[in-house]
Design a protein around this motif. Sequence first.
Motif, short mmCIF file in Angstrom:
data_model
loop_
_atom_site.label_atom_id
_atom_site.label_comp_id
_atom_site.label_asym_id
_atom_site.label_seq_id
_atom_site.Cartn_x
_atom_site.Cartn_y
_atom_site.Cartn_z
N MET A 154 0.93 -1.62 0.12
CA MET A 154 -0.13 -0.36 -0.18
C MET A 154 1.03 1.04 -0.02
O MET A 154 1.45 1.57 0.68
N ASP A 155 0.63 2.14 -0.99
CA ASP A 155 1.58 3.16 -0.68
C ASP A 155 0.56 4.23 -0.58
O ASP A 155 -0.45 5.01 -1.55
N GLN A 156 1.57 4.60 0.62
CA GLN A 156 0.53 5.88 1.13
C GLN A 156 0.90 7.59 0.65
O GLN A 156 -0.30 8.18 -0.32
N GLN A 157 1.56 7.12 -0.14
CA GLN A 157 1.22 8.84 -0.91
C GLN A 157 0.63 8.74 -2.07
O GLN A 157 0.40 9.55 -2.39
N LEU B 109 -1.73 7.44 -1.76
CA LEU B 109 -3.46 7.48 -1.20
C LEU B 109 -3.54 8.61 -0.52
O LEU B 109 -5.22 8.81 -1.16
N ARG B 110 -2.72 9.27 -0.76
CA ARG B 110 -2.97 10.84 0.04
C ARG B 110 -3.23 11.83 -1.08
O ARG B 110 -3.93 12.55 -1.06
N ILE C 239 0.45 11.32 6.49
CA ILE C 239 1.02 10.24 6.53
C ILE C 239 0.34 9.56 7.66
O ILE C 239 0.51 8.10 8.39
N ASP C 240 1.06 10.45 9.17
CA ASP C 240 0.11 9.39 10.17
C ASP C 240 -1.61 9.74 10.26
O ASP C 240 -2.01 9.37 11.68
N PHE D 149 -5.21 5.48 7.78
CA PHE D 149 -4.78 5.45 6.95
C PHE D 149 -4.18 3.41 7.70
O PHE D 149 -3.90 2.84 7.35
N VAL E 214 -7.07 2.15 7.16
CA VAL E 214 -6.62 1.10 5.19
C VAL E 214 -6.15 -0.03 5.29
O VAL E 214 -6.19 -0.74 4.73
N ALA E 215 -4.81 0.24 6.02
CA ALA E 215 -4.55 -1.21 6.79
C ALA E 215 -5.54 -1.98 6.91
O ALA E 215 -5.30 -3.16 6.69
#
Length: 175
Positions: free
Chosen positions: A1-4, A6-7, A20-21, A25, A28-29
């Motif tokens: 899962m690429d958080q950037q 998704l952002r 990111i914090d 998220f 999502v995880a």
Amino acid sequence: MDQQKLRSLVFEKTGVKIDIDDPVFALVALNEAVLEEAVERHVALIDAASQELAQQARLAGGLAPHDAGARKPAPAGYAPAPAAPVGAIATQAPAITPRELRLLGAAAGIAILSALIVLGGQAAFSKAPPAPVIQQAKSLTAEEALALQNADKLSKAIQKLDPKVRAQLQAELQK
């Protein structure tokens, strides 16, 4: 899962910036983990069902059962039954089926019967036309017979005239 990724996707779709914090998220995880477990469970169920179906197909076809990858040889003297002949499959339906022909015949019969009933009712309830009046022709007098002969001669003479004169004469006769 690429958080950037998704952002940036959330920002493009909604205009909301998330960090990111951010606790989202974590959700999502969690969702990803639950989904992965459910997919694995369904894949295992589908695999087991397909193996069972293959086993039943082998048994129905007279073949030896298949055990988890190990192939057993067919029993000695065993010959599989020949496949039953397969009839041709109709690719086109007939233009008019027998059922439709019966319905058309019934409709035609009803139409003819209705027409006969209407004509019979009309004949039964309509008045008879009055009898034609027959007049006996009286004999012509000598004067009338002479006038008819003169009219016939005059008609023949008019036909022999010049077209211009004939048109003027007929115009005068119409007055």
